[in-house]
Write a protein that holds these residues in place. Structure first.
Motif, mmCIF file in Angstrom:
data_model
loop_
_atom_site.group_PDB
_atom_site.id
_atom_site.type_symbol
_atom_site.label_atom_id
_atom_site.label_comp_id
_atom_site.label_asym_id
_atom_site.label_seq_id
_atom_site.Cartn_x
_atom_site.Cartn_y
_atom_site.Cartn_z
ATOM 1 N N GLN A 118 -12.621 70.287 33.727
ATOM 2 C CA GLN A 118 -13.400 70.314 32.482
ATOM 3 C C GLN A 118 -14.689 69.514 32.642
ATOM 4 N N ALA A 119 -14.603 68.333 33.244
ATOM 5 C CA ALA A 119 -15.805 67.522 33.457
ATOM 6 C C ALA A 119 -16.824 68.280 34.301
ATOM 7 N N ASP A 120 -16.346 68.980 35.341
ATOM 8 C CA ASP A 120 -17.247 69.675 36.252
ATOM 9 C C ASP A 120 -17.849 70.930 35.616
ATOM 10 N N ILE A 121 -17.049 71.686 34.875
ATOM 11 C CA ILE A 121 -17.545 72.927 34.261
ATOM 12 C C ILE A 121 -18.427 72.634 33.055
ATOM 13 N N PHE A 122 -18.049 71.638 32.242
ATOM 14 C CA PHE A 122 -18.867 71.284 31.082
ATOM 15 C C PHE A 122 -20.055 70.408 31.457
ATOM 16 N N ASN A 123 -19.994 69.771 32.633
ATOM 17 C CA ASN A 123 -21.010 68.827 33.095
ATOM 18 C C ASN A 123 -21.207 67.698 32.082
ATOM 19 N N TYR A 138 -13.150 60.996 32.971
ATOM 20 C CA TYR A 138 -13.403 61.826 34.153
ATOM 21 C C TYR A 138 -14.883 62.197 34.173
ATOM 22 N N HIS A 139 -15.551 61.823 35.270
ATOM 23 C CA HIS A 139 -16.986 62.061 35.400
ATOM 24 C C HIS A 139 -17.244 63.330 36.205
ATOM 25 N N PRO A 140 -18.313 64.074 35.885
ATOM 26 C CA PRO A 140 -18.625 65.287 36.641
ATOM 27 C C PRO A 140 -18.905 64.990 38.114
ATOM 28 N N ASN A 141 -18.395 65.867 38.976
ATOM 29 C CA ASN A 141 -18.705 65.833 40.406
ATOM 30 C C ASN A 141 -19.940 66.713 40.617
ATOM 31 N N PRO A 142 -21.090 66.140 41.027
ATOM 32 C CA PRO A 142 -22.331 66.928 41.109
ATOM 33 C C PRO A 142 -22.207 68.168 41.978
ATOM 34 N N HIS A 144 -19.515 69.991 42.516
ATOM 35 C CA HIS A 144 -18.736 70.982 41.768
ATOM 36 C C HIS A 144 -19.533 71.548 40.596
ATOM 37 N N VAL A 145 -20.331 70.702 39.952
ATOM 38 C CA VAL A 145 -21.170 71.162 38.848
ATOM 39 C C VAL A 145 -22.096 72.275 39.328
ATOM 40 N N HIS A 146 -22.672 72.099 40.511
ATOM 41 C CA HIS A 146 -23.595 73.099 41.061
ATOM 42 C C HIS A 146 -22.884 74.436 41.277
ATOM 43 N N VAL A 147 -21.689 74.388 41.840
ATOM 44 C CA VAL A 147 -20.918 75.615 42.077
ATOM 45 C C VAL A 147 -20.559 76.273 40.759
ATOM 46 N N TYR A 148 -20.079 75.490 39.820
ATOM 47 C CA TYR A 148 -19.611 76.062 38.560
ATOM 48 C C TYR A 148 -20.742 76.612 37.704
ATOM 49 N N ASN A 149 -21.933 76.039 37.803
ATOM 50 C CA ASN A 149 -23.064 76.609 37.073
ATOM 51 C C ASN A 149 -23.360 78.033 37.548
ATOM 52 N N GLN A 150 -23.251 78.249 38.857
ATOM 53 C CA GLN A 150 -23.456 79.601 39.383
ATOM 54 C C GLN A 150 -22.338 80.543 38.921
ATOM 55 N N LEU A 151 -21.117 80.066 39.006
ATOM 56 C CA LEU A 151 -19.975 80.901 38.633
ATOM 57 C C LEU A 151 -19.960 81.203 37.135
#
Length: 498
Positions: free
Chosen positions: A414-419, A463-467, A469-476
Motif C-alpha cells: 500500500q505504501a509503495d502503490i499509494f506513494n 510503512y514508508h514508500p520504497n522509491p 517500488h514506487v517507480h515500478v508501480y506508477n508504470q503498472l
C-alpha cells in the motif's frame, strides 16, 4: 474510573465495546442476527432483531463488568448506512428494513436521473445515485407498496431505530442523513427540492442533530432490563464510515483512511462541503462537527482474495496463502489483476464489468497470482486516491485498517502503490471505537474528538514508500487503468452468457 459504550450496528452482527478513560477496550461483545434474501437482489432485516441483540449485548456487558454500572457514563452508536426503516404513528416497523446492499432499485435510480438530470442530482446531493441509497428504497416502496407507504409516519436509519427503542426519541445525525440522497450536506438540512420532487413529506424526515449530540437517557424499562443506569447519557452517533474515520483519527486535513474488508473504502477528510467531484466519489458529512469526508469504494477488495483462496487454493489459511509473496517482484512478473468480481463502484459505476487476469504465462505460480490479486485490489483503491488528488488534495498519510493490516507485505505494498506513509494503529477497533469516542467527548472527557484521538489512538507501525517500488508501480498503475475501457464492452456482451 469512568467508562463509555460504543455500539456498532453492522450488517451481520452488533458489536459493543466498553471503553475506559484511557481508551482501553475493557469488554467486547458481539451478537449476530440473520439476513433475509426473499428474492434475488433483496437484502432485508427485522429491525427488532437489532434491538433484541443490542439489549442482549448490553446485558452481557453489565453481567461481566466487574465495576459499578453507575460508572458507565455514556453510550453512542455507529451503524450500517442507507438502510430504510419505515415506522407507523406508534413507531412500529411497517416492514423489514431494506438494507444498503439491496439491489432491487435499479429502475428507481434511473427514474431519479431522468426526472432531474444527472448534473442537477449531483449538484443537489453531491453523490451518484446508486441502488444502496435510502431515497431509491423510499421510491420503491411508493411504487410497489403504496398502502404501506401511506401509513408511514417517519423513516429512520438502522442505528437510529435502535437508539429510538432505548430512549423513546426520534433523531438522525448528519453523517447518516447524508447517505439518503435527501440531505443538503452544505446547509445541513433536508433538501426541499429532492423531497418535493419525489413526494416525500417533510414530516417523514427525522430531526437532525450532530453525531456527538446528547439526545436523551435510557427509558426506565430499558434501564431495568439491562442493569444500566437510567441516567446513562445517550449520544446520537454516526454512520459506520464516519465513525470508522473517527476511530482511525482521520480528523484533520491530509488524513486519509483505507479500510479493506469484503469491500474496500478510501475515505479522506474534507474541511469544506463546497468541492465538486461530479458524483465520482461519495461526499458526506463527517461525524466530527462541521466537517466532511469524501469516499471511494472498491466492491470486491478482500472478497477478491477470499474468492481466489476458495476457488484455487482449496481454502488454504490466509496466512499460509500469503507466505512468500515478498519473494515475488512488484508487478508479479507481468501479471495484472482487476478486482471487478461483482462490478465496480469507484471511479467506474458499472454493475456489468468483470474481473480480469492479464498477462498469464507458464512461469506464473500460485504466489504470482496471489500477489497480483493484492496489487489489483490496491490499484483499485489508488483510483479513489487519484480522484481526491485531482482536486488538489494533498494526502500526507493513510491509516490502514481491516484485514490487510494482518500482513506486513500488503501494508508495504500500500505504501509503495499509494506513494504515501501507511500507518497501522494498535488495537484496530474501527467504527465501534469511533462511537465510543463520540460518547467520551459528549460525556465531557475531552474538549474535542481530536483531543480524544490523541489520547485513545496509538500508532503501532509506519510503512514508508520504497522509491524503487514506487517507480515500478506508477508504470503498472497506468496499465491497470487501461484495462477497464478495454474490457467494459466485452463484459457487457459476456453478461448474456452468465
Amino acid at each position: 474510573m469512568s467508562y463509555v459504550i460504543g455500539v456498532d450496528l453492522g450488517t451481520s452482527a452488533v458489536k459493543l465495546l466498553l471503553v475506559n478513560q484511557v481508551g482501553e477496550v475493557v469488554l467486547e461483545v458481539s451478537k449476530e442476527y440473520p439476513l433475509l434474501h426473499g428474492k434475488a437482489g433483496y437484502s432485508e432485516q427485522y429491525p427488532d432483531d437489532w434491538v433484541r441483540q443490542t439489549l442482549a449485548g448490553l446485558k452481557e456487558i453489565v453481567a461481566t463488568f466487574s465495576g459499578d454500572p453507575e460508572e458507565i457514563e455514556g453510550i453512542s452508536f455507529s451503524g450500517q448506512m442507507h438502510g430504510l426503516v419505515l415506522l407507523d404513528e406508534t413507531h412500529k416497523p411497517l416492514r423489514p428494513a431494506i438494507l444498503w446492499n439491496d439491489t432491487r432499485t435499479t429502475a428507481e435510480c434511473k427514474a431519479i436521473y431522468e426526472k432531474l438530470g444527472v448534473e442537477n442530482v449531483h449538484k443537489a446531493t453531491k453523490n451518484p445515485v446508486l441502488e444502496g441509497f435510502t431515497l431509491t428504497k423510499l421510491l420503491w416502496v411508493q411504487t410497489h407498496e403504496p398502502e404501506l407507504y401511506a401509513r408511514t409516519s417517519v423513516f429512520m436509519l438502522p442505528k437510529d431505530y435502535v437508539r429510538l427503542k432505548l430512549t423513546g426519541e426520534v433523531h438522525t445525525d448528519f453523517s447518516d442523513a447524508a447517505g439518503t440522497l435527501l440531505l443538503d450536506i452544505e446547509k445541513k438540512q433536508w433538501n426541499d427540492e429532492m423531497c418535493k420532487s419525489f413526494q416525500i413529506k417533510p414530516s417523514m424526515c427525522p430531526p437532525l442533530v450532530e453525531a456527538q449530540a446528547e439526545v436523551g437517557t435510557l427509558t426506565t424499562e430499558i434501564a431495568a432490563e439491562t442493569g444500566l443506569s437510567a441516567s446513562l447519557r445517550v449520544f446520537a452517533g454516526g454512520a459506520d464510515n464516519a465513525c470508522g474515520a473517527i476511530g482511525a483519527g482521520v480528523l484533520e486535513e491530509g488524513k486519509t483512511l483505507v479500510s479493506i474488508g469484503t469491500s474496500g473504502v478510501v475515505l479522506s477528510y474534507e474541511a469544506s462541503g463546497s468541492k465538486d467531484f461530479a458524483g465520482k466519489v461519495h461526499y458526506f458529512n463527517h461525524g466530527a462537527p462541521g466537517v466532511f469526508y469524501t469516499m471511494g469504494v472498491t466492491l470486491a477488495a478482500g472478497h477478491s482474495l477470499s474468492w481466489f483462496r476458495q476457488t484455487f487454493s482449496e481454502g488454504k489459511p490466509f496466512k499460509e496463502l500469503l507466505e512468500g509473496i515478498e519473494t515475488i517482484p512488484p508487478g508479479s512478473d507481468g501479471l495484472l489483476f482487476t478486482p471487478y468480481l461483482t462490478g465496480e463502484r469507484t471511479p467506474h459505476v458499472d454493475a456489468a464489468i468483470r474481473a480480469s487476469f492479464i498477462g498469464i504465462d507458464a512461469r506464473h505460480t500460485e504466489g504470482h497470482f496471489v500477489r497480483a490479486v493484492l496489487e489489483g485490489i490496491t490499484f483499485s483503491l489508488r483510483e479513489s486516491l487519484e480522484v481526491f488528488r485531482s482536486q488538489g488534495k494533498e494526502i500526507t498519510e493513510v491509516v490502514s485498517i481491516g484485514g490487510a493490516v494482518k500482513n506486513k507485505q500488503w501494508l508495504q505494498m500500500q505504501a509503495d502503490i499509494f506513494n504515501v506513509d501507511i500507518v497501522k494503529l494498535a488495537g484496530d477497533q474501527g467504527p465501534g471505537m469511533g462511537a465510543a469516542m463520540l460518547a467520551a467527548v459528549g460525556s465531557g472527557w475531552f474538549e474535542s474528538l481530536r483531543d480524544c484521538a490523541a489520547s485513545f489512538l496509538k500508532q503501532e507501525a509506519i510503512y514508508h514508500p520504497n522509491p524503487d517500488h514506487v517507480h515500478v508501480y506508477n508504470q503498472l498503475f497506468a496499465f491497470y487503468q487501461d484495462v477497464y475501457p478495454a474490457t467494459a464492452k466485452l463484459s457487457q456482451k459476456l453478461a448474456n452468457f452468465r
